[in-house]
Scaffold this active site. Sequence first.
Site, short mmCIF file in Angstrom:
data_model
loop_
_atom_site.label_atom_id
_atom_site.label_comp_id
_atom_site.label_asym_id
_atom_site.label_seq_id
_atom_site.Cartn_x
_atom_site.Cartn_y
_atom_site.Cartn_z
N GLU A 1 -7.47 -10.16 18.31
CA GLU A 1 -8.73 -10.90 18.46
C GLU A 1 -9.08 -11.52 17.11
O GLU A 1 -8.46 -11.17 16.10
CB GLU A 1 -9.84 -9.93 18.90
CG GLU A 1 -10.01 -8.77 17.95
CD GLU A 1 -10.63 -7.54 18.62
OE1 GLU A 1 -10.78 -7.51 19.85
OE2 GLU A 1 -10.96 -6.61 17.87
N HIS B 1 0.82 -1.21 0.00
CA HIS B 1 0.00 0.00 0.00
C HIS B 1 0.85 1.26 0.00
O HIS B 1 0.36 2.34 0.31
CB HIS B 1 -0.94 0.01 1.22
CG HIS B 1 -2.00 -1.03 1.14
ND1 HIS B 1 -2.79 -1.36 2.21
CD2 HIS B 1 -2.40 -1.84 0.12
CE1 HIS B 1 -3.64 -2.33 1.85
NE2 HIS B 1 -3.41 -2.64 0.60
N THR C 1 -4.00 -7.80 11.23
CA THR C 1 -4.83 -7.26 10.16
C THR C 1 -6.26 -7.79 10.30
O THR C 1 -6.48 -8.94 10.67
CB THR C 1 -4.26 -7.59 8.76
OG1 THR C 1 -5.11 -7.04 7.75
CG2 THR C 1 -4.09 -9.08 8.55
C1 BV8 Z 1 -7.72 -2.81 -5.60
C2 BV8 Z 1 -3.94 3.65 2.13
C3 BV8 Z 1 -7.92 -3.45 -7.89
C4 BV8 Z 1 -2.63 3.88 2.78
C5 BV8 Z 1 -5.39 1.73 2.23
C6 BV8 Z 1 -16.10 -4.89 -2.64
C7 BV8 Z 1 -15.74 -6.15 -2.23
C8 BV8 Z 1 -14.41 -6.53 -2.17
C9 BV8 Z 1 -13.39 -5.64 -2.52
C10 BV8 Z 1 -13.76 -4.38 -2.91
C11 BV8 Z 1 -15.10 -3.99 -2.98
N1 BV8 Z 1 -15.13 -2.71 -3.39
C12 BV8 Z 1 -13.86 -2.27 -3.60
C13 BV8 Z 1 -13.02 -3.28 -3.31
C14 BV8 Z 1 -11.53 -3.25 -3.40
C15 BV8 Z 1 -10.96 -2.48 -2.22
C16 BV8 Z 1 -11.39 -3.10 -0.92
O1 BV8 Z 1 -10.84 -4.13 -0.51
N2 BV8 Z 1 -12.36 -2.48 -0.23
C17 BV8 Z 1 -12.82 -3.07 1.02
C18 BV8 Z 1 -12.89 -1.98 2.09
C19 BV8 Z 1 -14.15 -3.73 0.77
N3 BV8 Z 1 -9.52 -2.58 -2.36
C20 BV8 Z 1 -8.86 -1.68 -3.13
O2 BV8 Z 1 -9.37 -0.71 -3.64
C21 BV8 Z 1 -7.39 -1.98 -3.34
N4 BV8 Z 1 -7.14 -1.93 -4.76
O3 BV8 Z 1 -8.49 -3.68 -5.24
O4 BV8 Z 1 -7.33 -2.59 -6.93
C22 BV8 Z 1 -6.94 -4.48 -8.25
C23 BV8 Z 1 -6.57 -5.46 -7.32
C24 BV8 Z 1 -5.69 -6.45 -7.69
C25 BV8 Z 1 -5.15 -6.45 -8.98
C26 BV8 Z 1 -5.50 -5.46 -9.91
C27 BV8 Z 1 -6.39 -4.48 -9.54
C28 BV8 Z 1 -6.52 -0.95 -2.66
C29 BV8 Z 1 -6.59 -1.17 -1.17
C30 BV8 Z 1 -5.61 -0.21 -0.47
C31 BV8 Z 1 -6.37 0.91 0.14
N5 BV8 Z 1 -5.46 1.76 0.93
N6 BV8 Z 1 -4.67 2.64 2.88
C32 BV8 Z 1 -2.89 4.36 4.18
O5 BV8 Z 1 -3.49 5.43 4.32
O6 BV8 Z 1 -2.47 3.62 5.10
S1 BV8 Z 1 -6.21 0.48 3.07
C33 BV8 Z 1 -6.08 0.59 4.75
O7 BV8 Z 1 -6.62 -0.65 5.27
C34 BV8 Z 1 -4.67 0.62 5.26
O8 BV8 Z 1 -3.69 0.66 4.26
C35 BV8 Z 1 -4.53 -0.69 6.04
O9 BV8 Z 1 -3.27 -1.21 5.87
C36 BV8 Z 1 -5.53 -1.53 5.38
C37 BV8 Z 1 -5.94 -2.78 6.07
O10 BV8 Z 1 -6.29 -2.48 7.40
P1 BV8 Z 1 -5.56 -3.29 8.57
O11 BV8 Z 1 -4.10 -3.11 8.42
O12 BV8 Z 1 -6.08 -4.67 8.62
O13 BV8 Z 1 -5.99 -2.46 9.84
P2 BV8 Z 1 -7.37 -2.58 10.66
O14 BV8 Z 1 -7.46 -1.39 11.55
O15 BV8 Z 1 -8.47 -2.86 9.70
O16 BV8 Z 1 -7.17 -3.89 11.55
C38 BV8 Z 1 -6.20 -3.88 12.58
C39 BV8 Z 1 -6.15 -5.29 13.16
O17 BV8 Z 1 -5.11 -5.33 14.14
C40 BV8 Z 1 -7.43 -5.71 13.86
O18 BV8 Z 1 -7.77 -7.03 13.46
C41 BV8 Z 1 -7.07 -5.68 15.36
O19 BV8 Z 1 -7.74 -6.70 16.08
C42 BV8 Z 1 -5.59 -5.95 15.31
N7 BV8 Z 1 -4.83 -5.38 16.43
C43 BV8 Z 1 -5.04 -4.19 17.05
N8 BV8 Z 1 -4.12 -4.02 18.01
C44 BV8 Z 1 -3.31 -5.12 18.00
C45 BV8 Z 1 -3.76 -5.98 16.98
N9 BV8 Z 1 -3.19 -7.17 16.72
C46 BV8 Z 1 -2.13 -7.51 17.48
N10 BV8 Z 1 -1.62 -6.73 18.48
C47 BV8 Z 1 -2.19 -5.55 18.75
N11 BV8 Z 1 -1.69 -4.78 19.76
#
Ligand code: BV8
Length: 233
Positions: free
Chosen positions: A203, A109, A176
């Site tokens: 979790e 990303h 994640t």
């Molecule tokens: C793409 C920018 C095409 C940088 C980010 C409908 C259905 C399915 C998919 C889609 C859809 N509509 C659109 C899509 C595609 C879309 C998508 O997935 N949308 C989702 C929301 C439905 N994806 C895209 O658009 C991607 N591009 O698909 O292009 C393509 C693909 C392949 C080939 C050709 C073409 C682009 C996605 C990138 C978006 N940019 N960020 C920035 O600002 O950082 S995404 C954003 O979410 C961040 O980058 C982050 O990295 C990412 C994922 O989040 P997580 O890292 O998982 O963080 P989160 O807070 O969610 O979770 C934290 C976890 O940690 C939790 O589980 C928690 O329990 C845990 N945790 C917390 N504390 C701790 C811990 N674990 C351990 N210890 C702790 N202490």
Amino acid sequence: MADQGRIVILTGAGISAESGLGTFRDAGGVWAQHAVEDVATPEGFAHNPARVHAFYNDRRAQAAAAVPNAAHEALTRLEARHPGEVTIVTQNVDALHERAGSRNVIHMHGELARALCAACGHRWPAPAAMAPDDACPACGAAATRPDVVWFGEVPYGLERIDAALAAADLFVAIGTSGQVYPAAAYAQHAARLGAGTLELNLEPSANSRGFDVARHGPATRIVPAWVEEVLGS
Ligand code: BV8
């Protein structure tokens, strides 16, 4: 568990949480404070580039002030001492894996520490703060942006990632929520290609059930424990 020769590790915001960097979807997380469409889409940037630059300037400052934690450091030990190849695929845009000493890191990303010119494609180390009228050092256009992948944009390193998944004996997801694609599909993809799968998360995530093994707890505790197991075996 399958042979733990080649290991692919997908990390998300949770591995940096104990370094003080906010996650996205936990209570009070980044997406509770900012609308995704305003700050993490090309449309949001086109509509209000100053707001998007301010969002990333804040996160760039927070990331620069953060320090790697025991989980990042454990993965560095794993890469240095495990006989099989260790590939880190991170969704994170901070540089904590590199600052902990990891070398084989794919930022799918993008990275806060890098700037991109939307006009000519030039990339350079990002300044601490970016602004809409900054000129590209290569072509001079006022078309600079953070070099991060927004929703709707194609993630980086996809071919390298697919090759690593195809060769993996073990796939591990750390910190994640498994809600952003294509990263969220990697566990299932790796399993189909014969890898064992392990989730290390605070979790259960959205797709915990898709993993052979899932262990829950803070990354600074469960990641070092797992690494010591692998290195001890
Ligand atoms: C793409 C920018 C095409 C940088 C980010 C409908 C259905 C399915 C998919 C889609 C859809 N509509 C659109 C899509 C595609 C879309 C998508 O997935 N949308 C989702 C929301 C439905 N994806 C895209 O658009 C991607 N591009 O698909 O292009 C393509 C693909 C392949 C080939 C050709 C073409 C682009 C996605 C990138 C978006 N940019 N960020 C920035 O600002 O950082 S995404 C954003 O979410 C961040 O980058 C982050 O990295 C990412 C994922 O989040 P997580 O890292 O998982 O963080 P989160 O807070 O969610 O979770 C934290 C976890 O940690 C939790 O589980 C928690 O329990 C845990 N945790 C917390 N504390 C701790 C811990 N674990 C351990 N210890 C702790 N202490």
